[in-house]
Design a protein around this motif. Sequence first.
Motif, short mmCIF file in Angstrom:
data_model
loop_
_atom_site.label_atom_id
_atom_site.label_comp_id
_atom_site.label_asym_id
_atom_site.label_seq_id
_atom_site.Cartn_x
_atom_site.Cartn_y
_atom_site.Cartn_z
N ALA A 167 44.16 52.38 36.56
CA ALA A 167 43.25 51.73 37.40
C ALA A 167 41.89 52.46 37.05
O ALA A 167 40.80 51.61 37.01
CB ALA A 167 43.47 51.77 38.92
N HIS B 294 52.74 44.70 34.43
CA HIS B 294 51.70 44.51 35.57
C HIS B 294 52.56 44.83 36.95
O HIS B 294 53.51 44.51 37.02
CB HIS B 294 51.13 43.04 35.77
CG HIS B 294 50.57 42.47 34.50
ND1 HIS B 294 49.91 43.25 33.58
CD2 HIS B 294 51.26 41.59 33.73
CE1 HIS B 294 49.65 42.70 32.37
NE2 HIS B 294 50.73 41.62 32.49
N GLN C 23 39.95 48.94 37.13
CA GLN C 23 40.82 48.03 38.10
C GLN C 23 40.82 48.48 39.39
O GLN C 23 40.75 49.82 39.59
CB GLN C 23 42.16 47.90 37.60
CG GLN C 23 42.28 47.00 36.23
CD GLN C 23 43.95 47.00 35.99
OE1 GLN C 23 44.42 46.21 36.66
NE2 GLN C 23 44.20 47.77 34.72
N THR D 283 40.63 51.85 33.50
CA THR D 283 40.19 50.63 33.07
C THR D 283 39.40 49.72 34.09
O THR D 283 39.15 48.57 33.81
CB THR D 283 41.42 49.57 32.90
OG1 THR D 283 42.30 49.59 34.20
CG2 THR D 283 42.32 50.26 31.67
N ILE E 22 48.17 46.46 39.23
CA ILE E 22 47.68 47.17 38.05
C ILE E 22 47.88 46.58 37.00
O ILE E 22 49.34 46.42 36.72
CB ILE E 22 47.73 48.44 38.07
CG1 ILE E 22 47.17 49.21 39.55
CG2 ILE E 22 47.10 49.43 37.07
CD1 ILE E 22 45.78 49.08 39.54
N LYS E 23 47.32 46.02 36.22
CA LYS E 23 47.86 45.24 34.79
C LYS E 23 47.79 46.18 33.76
O LYS E 23 47.06 47.08 33.56
CB LYS E 23 46.43 44.40 34.59
CG LYS E 23 46.59 43.00 35.40
CD LYS E 23 45.42 41.93 34.88
CE LYS E 23 45.16 40.71 35.90
NZ LYS E 23 45.90 40.83 37.21
#
Length: 163
Positions: free
Chosen positions: A142, A31, A147, A145, A23-24
């Motif tokens: 997540a 991250h 992700q 965004t 997860i950035k």
Amino acid sequence: MALTAATHQPFLLTFNRHREGEIKDVVPGVHITPCFLDAEKGIWVIYARFEAGTVLPKHFHTGTVHFYTTAGSWNYVEYPDDVQTEGSYLFEPGGSVHTFSSKEGAEGFMVVEGSNVNFDENDNYLYIEDAGLIERVLHEVAKTTGQRMPRYIRPGRGAEFSE
């Protein structure tokens, strides 16, 4: 007599962080790949990548931390001469207080027991970070965004009577 396992595993609980992803920007420049999150026992195992210039809040550990640095370098602001570099292993006892800083960026694998009690630059309380909060934040970041949430090991939840 043949040796048998007390706990049968139909499959190994294993994954590869390179395939699972991360997860950035859980917080800017950080991250995270979750490996094992156990909110009930207060244990969190993560692989983290810190971008150059990352400074995290000062924090107090309620339990122990094992941190193995796999790339880059970092140090605690309070210990400027003890720079952790690739291959460094650091043990932190419960009760330690420090501020993480990485000038060039770093990566590492950490096993944390308990919580981090976080403070601002004036030592004012900010929040408590534990396995449960990390799990909720990772899922929320997540989701918001777009992700993909990496797979991780999550022990059973909730106490119950044995049979």
